[in-house]
Design an enzyme around this catalytic site. Structure first.
Site, short mmCIF file in Angstrom:
data_model
loop_
_atom_site.label_atom_id
_atom_site.label_comp_id
_atom_site.label_asym_id
_atom_site.label_seq_id
_atom_site.Cartn_x
_atom_site.Cartn_y
_atom_site.Cartn_z
NE ARG A 152 45.38 44.44 30.55
CZ ARG A 152 44.63 44.06 31.90
NH1 ARG A 152 45.04 44.78 32.85
NH2 ARG A 152 44.12 42.86 31.60
CG ASP A 159 39.16 45.79 31.86
OD1 ASP A 159 39.91 45.56 32.56
OD2 ASP A 159 39.27 46.69 31.04
NE ARG A 177 38.60 39.55 30.73
CZ ARG A 177 39.42 39.94 29.92
NH1 ARG A 177 40.88 41.23 30.72
NH2 ARG A 177 41.05 39.49 29.30
CG HIS A 180 42.40 47.54 30.13
ND1 HIS A 180 42.22 46.22 30.30
CD2 HIS A 180 43.60 47.11 29.04
CE1 HIS A 180 42.13 45.23 30.03
NE2 HIS A 180 43.06 45.87 29.20
#
Length: 335
Positions: free
Chosen positions: A92, A152, A155, A179
Site C-alpha cells: 500500500r 483488518d 478480518r 493499514h
C-alpha cells in the site's frame, strides 16, 4: 462555519471499492441521496441506473445520481475511494506518490464547492492520504477520517471467531497501526465471549498439547492470515471490495446516526500513545461531528514498540512525499 447536516453522501471513485460501498449504502438505507463522481461518466451512469433499480426492494427511499463536485456543497459526508489501485505484489505504501498527486486535485475541487462535512478516506495508503486530505482541505482533523484498520479488525475477528468456533460479533479485538505491513493486533485488550484472548489462546494450546499435537503459535498464525489477506485476495480476484465497502458503511452509519460508537479508524494523534502529527489506525469514538476523541489503548511493552515502529514508518514515508519533516527515526514516548 456550521457543520453540514442532512443525509446526503458524495462518493468519489466508482471502482470496485466505491461501488461495493454504494451498494451497502443503498441496501442499508444509510442516506437520502447518494451522488457518485468518477472520470468514467458512462460507466458511472450504468452503476447509478443499476443501483436505482435495487431501491424498490431495499425497503428504503434512496436517490442515486451521477454527481459533480458541486454536489459536495451540501453533502454531509464525502467519501473518497478514487486513486490508483494496488497491484499484485505491491504494498500500500508503494502507492503514495501517485495517489497524493490525485488527491491534490480532488480535495481542491471538493473544498472549492464550500464543503464543510465529514471527509471519509478509503484510498491506499489510507493513513497517509488521510493526513494529506486534512492538510489540503484545511478542515479540523476531527472531520477527516480514514478507514484505517476497520477492515483488518474485521478480518482478525472473523479469523478468531472461526478458530474459537464463535460468531465474529462475540470477538472483541483490535488491529491498530498502519493499514499495511506494520500493523499489529492488540491481544492484551482483546476478548472472546467475555474471556481474555490470551487466556483463550493458552487454553487452546494446552488442549492441543494434551492431544499430542506439535506446538504451534496459533496467535501469530491467525494474525499473519489477517495481515496478508489482501495480497491473496488481490492475486485471486484483482481487488478487495466487499469487506472494505461494509466497513465504510459502518463508519458512515456511526456518523449519520450520531452513534458515539468506538471503531478502529485512521485518526489524527495529538499526544496519544506519545505520538503527534500522524494519522494512524486506532479505536476512536465516532459521532455526527466525526472523531469525537481517540481511544488510547493500554498497550503492553511489545505492542507499544510495534505501534511506535508503525508510526515511524508512516512518518518516514510522509517525509519522503514532502508531507511532513523527517522523523529522524525518533522514538515516541513509551508507556
Amino acid at each position: 462555519m456550521t457543520l453540514t447536516t442532512g443525509a446526503k453522501i458524495v462518493l468519489i471513485g466508482a471502482g470496485d471499492v466505491g461501488i461495493a460501498y454504494a451498494y451497502a449504502l443503498v441496501n442499508q438505507g444509510l442516506c437520502d441521496h447518494l451522488a457518485i463522481i468518477d472520470i468514467n461518466e458512462r460507466k458511472t451512469w450504468g452503476h447509478v441506473q443499476d443501483l436505482n433499480h435495487a431501491v424498490p426492494w431495499a425497503g428504503h427511499s434512496v436517490k442515486v445520481s451521477v454527481g459533480t463536485y458541486e454536489d459536495c456543497a451540501d453533502a454531509a459526508v464525502v467519501v473518497n475511494c478514487a486513486g490508483v489501485a494496488q497491484k499484485p505484489g505491491e504494498t500500500r505504501l508503494d502507492l503514495v506518490g501517485r495517489n497524493v498527486a490525485i488527491f491534490e486535485d480532488i480535495v481542491g475541487k471538493v473544498m472549492a464547492s464550500g464543503f464543510n462535512g465529514i471527509f471519509l478516506v478509503a484510498t491506499n495508503p489510507v493513513d497517509i492520504l488521510s493526513f494529506a486530505t486534512w492538510k489540503l482541505s484545511g478542515l479540523p482533523s476531527s472531520q477527516v477520517i480514514g478507514s484505517g484498520t476497520i477492515l483488518d479488525t474485521a478480518r482478525y475477528r472473523y479469523s478468531l471467531g472461526r478458530y474459537f468456533d464463535l460468531a465474529p460479533s462475540s470477538v472483541h479485538a483490535y488491529v491498530i497501526g498502519e493499514h499495511g505491513d506494520t500493523e499489529l493486533p492488540v491481544l492484551s485488550a482483546g476478548s472472546a465471549g467475555g474471556v481474555p484472548l490470551k487466556k483463550m489462546l493458552r487454553a487452546r494450546a494446552e488442549e492441543k498439547a494434551q492431544d499430542g499435537a506439535l506446538p504451534i503459535d496459533d496467535a501469530s498464525a491467525i494474525f499473519e492470515e489477517t495481515r496478508d489477506a489482501a495480497y491473496e485476495i488481490i492475486q485471486a480476484k484483482g481487488s478487495t471490495s466487499f469487506g472494505i465497502g461494509m466497513g465504510l458503511a459502518r463508519i458512515t452509519r456511526a456518523i449519520l446516526h450520531n452513534q458515539d460508537v468506538v471503531l478502529p479508524v485512521s485518526a489524527f494523534l495529538e499526544g496519544h500513545y506519545g505520538l503527534e502529527d500522524v494519522y494512524i489506525g486506532t479505536p476512536a469514538v465516532i459521532d455526527r461531528r466525526g472523531v469525537r476523541h481517540v481511544v488510547e489503548l493500554d498497550l503492553d511493552e511489545d505492542e507499544n514498540q510495534k505501534f511506535q515502529h508503525s508510526a515511524r514508518v508512516l512518518k518516514d514515508v510522509m517525509a519522503g512525499a514532502g508531507l511532513v519533516a523527517s522523523s529522524g527515526n525518533k522514538e515516541g514516548k513509551s508507556q
